[in-house]
Design a protein around this motif. Sequence first.
Motif, PDB file in Angstrom:
ATOM      1  N   ALA A 126       0.848  -1.211   0.000  1.00 22.47           N
ATOM      2  CA  ALA A 126       0.000   0.000   0.000  1.00 22.47           C
ATOM      3  C   ALA A 126       0.872   1.246   0.000  1.00 22.47           C
ATOM      4  CB  ALA A 126      -0.937  -0.013   1.208  1.00 22.47           C
ATOM      5  N   GLY A 128       3.723   3.805  -2.356  1.00 23.15           N
ATOM      6  CA  GLY A 128       3.555   4.668  -3.533  1.00 23.15           C
ATOM      7  C   GLY A 128       3.219   3.886  -4.795  1.00 23.15           C
ATOM      8  N   ALA A 129       3.972   2.821  -5.058  1.00 21.83           N
ATOM      9  CA  ALA A 129       3.729   2.049  -6.285  1.00 21.83           C
ATOM     10  C   ALA A 129       2.359   1.379  -6.211  1.00 21.83           C
ATOM     11  CB  ALA A 129       4.823   0.995  -6.463  1.00 21.83           C
ATOM     12  N   ASN A 149      -2.008  -5.393   2.936  1.00 19.85           N
ATOM     13  CA  ASN A 149      -0.802  -4.707   3.431  1.00 19.85           C
ATOM     14  C   ASN A 149      -0.514  -5.039   4.882  1.00 19.85           C
ATOM     15  OD1 ASN A 149       1.319  -2.912   2.665  1.00 19.85           O
ATOM     16  ND2 ASN A 149       0.479  -1.416   4.100  1.00 19.85           N
ATOM     17  N   ARG A 150       0.805  -5.095   5.178  1.00 29.28           N
ATOM     18  CA  ARG A 150       1.261  -5.362   6.548  1.00 29.28           C
ATOM     19  C   ARG A 150       0.637  -4.361   7.512  1.00 29.28           C
ATOM     20  NH1 ARG A 150       7.592  -4.595   7.532  1.00 29.28           N
ATOM     21  NH2 ARG A 150       7.015  -2.534   6.761  1.00 29.28           N
ATOM     22  N   THR A 151       0.664  -3.070   7.144  1.00 21.98           N
ATOM     23  CA  THR A 151       0.033  -2.047   7.976  1.00 21.98           C
ATOM     24  C   THR A 151      -1.362  -1.820   7.408  1.00 21.98           C
ATOM     25  OG1 THR A 151       2.226  -1.071   8.198  1.00 21.98           O
ATOM     26  CG2 THR A 151       0.376   0.278   8.946  1.00 21.98           C
ATOM     27  N   ARG A 154      -2.822   1.621   6.316  1.00 25.11           N
ATOM     28  CA  ARG A 154      -2.378   2.221   5.040  1.00 25.11           C
ATOM     29  C   ARG A 154      -3.225   1.693   3.883  1.00 25.11           C
ATOM     30  NH1 ARG A 154       3.868   2.228   3.576  1.00 25.11           N
ATOM     31  NH2 ARG A 154       3.466   4.149   2.425  1.00 25.11           N
ATOM     32  N   THR A 191       5.065  -4.708  -2.914  1.00 23.83           N
ATOM     33  CA  THR A 191       5.856  -4.515  -1.692  1.00 23.83           C
ATOM     34  C   THR A 191       7.333  -4.534  -2.088  1.00 23.83           C
ATOM     35  OG1 THR A 191       6.241  -6.834  -1.134  1.00 23.83           O
ATOM     36  CG2 THR A 191       4.148  -5.885  -0.420  1.00 23.83           C
ATOM     37  N   MET A 195      13.063  -7.521  -3.281  1.00 21.89           N
ATOM     38  CA  MET A 195      13.869  -6.520  -4.005  1.00 21.89           C
ATOM     39  C   MET A 195      15.328  -6.618  -3.545  1.00 21.89           C
ATOM     40  SD  MET A 195      13.207  -2.424  -4.028  1.00 21.89           S
ATOM     41  CE  MET A 195      13.747  -2.171  -2.351  1.00 21.89           C
ATOM     42  N   ALA A 220       6.248  -5.811  -9.406  1.00 21.01           N
ATOM     43  CA  ALA A 220       6.726  -4.485  -9.827  1.00 21.01           C
ATOM     44  C   ALA A 220       8.250  -4.370  -9.723  1.00 21.01           C
ATOM     45  CB  ALA A 220       6.057  -3.398  -8.984  1.00 21.01           C
ATOM     46  N   ILE A 221       8.865  -5.294  -8.998  1.00 18.99           N
ATOM     47  CA  ILE A 221      10.329  -5.266  -8.816  1.00 18.99           C
ATOM     48  C   ILE A 221      11.026  -5.703 -10.109  1.00 18.99           C
ATOM     49  CG2 ILE A 221      12.228  -6.382  -7.551  1.00 18.99           C
ATOM     50  CD1 ILE A 221      10.266  -6.579  -5.144  1.00 18.99           C
ATOM     51  N   GLY A 243       9.022  -6.164 -13.237  1.00 17.75           N
ATOM     52  CA  GLY A 243       8.673  -4.748 -13.286  1.00 17.75           C
ATOM     53  C   GLY A 243       9.270  -3.944 -14.439  1.00 17.75           C
TER      54      GLY A 243
HETATM   55  P1  NAP Z   1       7.057   2.104  -0.463  1.00 15.97           P
HETATM   56  O1  NAP Z   1       6.195   3.286  -0.714  1.00 15.97           O
HETATM   57  O2  NAP Z   1       8.168   2.196   0.514  1.00 15.97           O
HETATM   58  O3  NAP Z   1       6.087   0.880  -0.033  1.00 15.97           O
HETATM   59  C1  NAP Z   1       6.644  -0.352   0.398  1.00 15.97           C
HETATM   60  C2  NAP Z   1       5.533  -1.372   0.602  1.00 15.97           C
HETATM   61  O4  NAP Z   1       6.160  -2.628   0.943  1.00 15.97           O
HETATM   62  C3  NAP Z   1       4.582  -1.037   1.751  1.00 15.97           C
HETATM   63  O5  NAP Z   1       3.294  -1.503   1.428  1.00 15.97           O
HETATM   64  C4  NAP Z   1       5.178  -1.840   2.915  1.00 15.97           C
HETATM   65  O6  NAP Z   1       4.233  -2.174   3.909  1.00 15.97           O
HETATM   66  C5  NAP Z   1       5.620  -3.090   2.192  1.00 15.97           C
HETATM   67  N1  NAP Z   1       6.667  -3.797   2.939  1.00 15.97           N
HETATM   68  C6  NAP Z   1       7.936  -3.405   3.142  1.00 15.97           C
HETATM   69  N2  NAP Z   1       8.595  -4.305   3.892  1.00 15.97           N
HETATM   70  C7  NAP Z   1       7.705  -5.291   4.180  1.00 15.97           C
HETATM   71  C8  NAP Z   1       7.771  -6.513   4.922  1.00 15.97           C
HETATM   72  N3  NAP Z   1       8.910  -6.891   5.529  1.00 15.97           N
HETATM   73  N4  NAP Z   1       6.663  -7.282   4.999  1.00 15.97           N
HETATM   74  C9  NAP Z   1       5.515  -6.905   4.382  1.00 15.97           C
HETATM   75  N5  NAP Z   1       5.382  -5.752   3.671  1.00 15.97           N
HETATM   76  C10 NAP Z   1       6.471  -4.971   3.568  1.00 15.97           C
HETATM   77  O7  NAP Z   1       7.750   1.603  -1.809  1.00 15.97           O
HETATM   78  P2  NAP Z   1       7.210   1.812  -3.315  1.00 15.97           P
HETATM   79  O8  NAP Z   1       7.784   3.041  -3.894  1.00 15.97           O
HETATM   80  O9  NAP Z   1       5.752   1.609  -3.326  1.00 15.97           O
HETATM   81  O10 NAP Z   1       7.949   0.580  -4.074  1.00 15.97           O
HETATM   82  C11 NAP Z   1       7.541  -0.754  -3.839  1.00 15.97           C
HETATM   83  C12 NAP Z   1       8.236  -1.671  -4.846  1.00 15.97           C
HETATM   84  O11 NAP Z   1       7.788  -1.367  -6.166  1.00 15.97           O
HETATM   85  C13 NAP Z   1       9.754  -1.516  -4.843  1.00 15.97           C
HETATM   86  O12 NAP Z   1      10.334  -2.794  -4.836  1.00 15.97           O
HETATM   87  C14 NAP Z   1      10.062  -0.797  -6.126  1.00 15.97           C
HETATM   88  O13 NAP Z   1      11.284  -1.238  -6.692  1.00 15.97           O
HETATM   89  C15 NAP Z   1       8.916  -1.213  -7.023  1.00 15.97           C
HETATM   90  N6  NAP Z   1       8.595  -0.177  -8.037  1.00 15.97           N
HETATM   91  C16 NAP Z   1       8.691  -0.519  -9.350  1.00 15.97           C
HETATM   92  C17 NAP Z   1       8.399   0.419 -10.330  1.00 15.97           C
HETATM   93  C18 NAP Z   1       8.499   0.027 -11.786  1.00 15.97           C
HETATM   94  O14 NAP Z   1       8.443   0.902 -12.669  1.00 15.97           O
HETATM   95  N7  NAP Z   1       8.616  -1.232 -12.081  1.00 15.97           N
HETATM   96  C19 NAP Z   1       7.993   1.724  -9.985  1.00 15.97           C
HETATM   97  C20 NAP Z   1       7.894   2.038  -8.616  1.00 15.97           C
HETATM   98  C21 NAP Z   1       8.219   1.072  -7.655  1.00 15.97           C
HETATM   99  P3  NAP Z   1       3.935  -1.183   5.146  1.00 15.97           P
HETATM  100  O15 NAP Z   1       2.946  -0.163   4.649  1.00 15.97           O
HETATM  101  O16 NAP Z   1       3.378  -2.079   6.190  1.00 15.97           O
HETATM  102  O17 NAP Z   1       5.255  -0.570   5.534  1.00 15.97           O
END
Ligand code: NAP
Length: 279
Positions: A126, A128-129, A149-151, A154, A191, A195, A220-221, A243
């Motif tokens: 939940a 940004g992506a 989502n873990r939280t 959100r 998530t 990654m 998305a990774i 991704g």
């Molecule tokens: P973000 O805003 O930091 O969100 C991270 C998400 O991962 C949150 O929902 C978080 O849950 C969850 N998470 C993190 N650690 C966790 C764990 N140990 N157990 C369960 N859930 C966990 O990051 P973001 O920008 O959305 O990016 C997320 C992923 O998408 C990244 O790997 C990034 O590389 C990828 N991405 C890809 C593209 C593309 O063009 N392909 C574009 C953007 C992002 P909580 O809310 O509970 O913390």
Amino acid sequence: MKLQVIGDPVLHSKSPVIHGAMLAALGLDVPYTAQVVRRGELPRYLAWARDNGVAGFNATMPHKEDLPPLLGGIDPAAKAVGAVNTVCLREGKWLGFNTDGAGAVAAIKNGLEIDPAGMTVALLGAGGAAKAVALALSQAGAERVWVCNRTLSRAQELCAQDPLGRLSPAAFDPATLSALAGQSRLLVNCTNLGMEGCPHQFEDFRFLDALLEGAAVFDAIYHPAETELLSQARRRGLKTLNGLPMLVNQAVLALEHFLNRPLDRKAMAAVAAAALNQM
Ligand code: NAP
């Protein structure tokens, strides 16, 4: 005319390679460069960019959510997500767009040959992506998107922002994931789990066994190219996609905004993907 990608860190960004290849294929001699802009430096950057012939830029962390109030206008997708990844100077005004969600949906449609319209989707995350992708899936006609989502709060906040009411929040424990996977033909990971550099991994992958017949998994990774989630899904005979096509498709849509004209999206995506393969 100049184009840029800004962020901190940004020098590892693949955007100069992707946009450079697409601009060259279009026969346009337009430089596209990466520029480090630190948090808090956006107002100074916008003034500098205007004075130095920057016609547009992409934004990556930490700026996507800080940009909207600094711009002269933002499109509905960026407004809904509350984040901007593409900015263009039009008639003296900076206009913001968000192409991440539409890029993911294009990747899913083209790369997995799946149309999310009418589908139930299990979406993990939940952040940004996840927000961009969940809202775009809703817009694309998905019948229900379970945002796990873990939280949980959100996920609840994210789902409350869907004007179409197609997003539902859910917990992230193995039992919930399996129950929701059992309704889903598409599972999307947004998530950080899996990654490169993330110390955590999925606790178990049994939810993959519950997915409906013919289901697909989109992660998305793109670092690594095949996450443990995708590897486990592939070994179960599920269709998988990483991704990179999302990255490529969001860039194609961003370039349409920069040039203010439609492009042959499939041809541009192929050019960008070929450039990435040569890296
Ligand atoms: P973000 O805003 O930091 O969100 C991270 C998400 O991962 C949150 O929902 C978080 O849950 C969850 N998470 C993190 N650690 C966790 C764990 N140990 N157990 C369960 N859930 C966990 O990051 P973001 O920008 O959305 O990016 C997320 C992923 O998408 C990244 O790997 C990034 O590389 C990828 N991405 C890809 C593209 C593309 O063009 N392909 C574009 C953007 C992002 P909580 O809310 O509970 O913390």
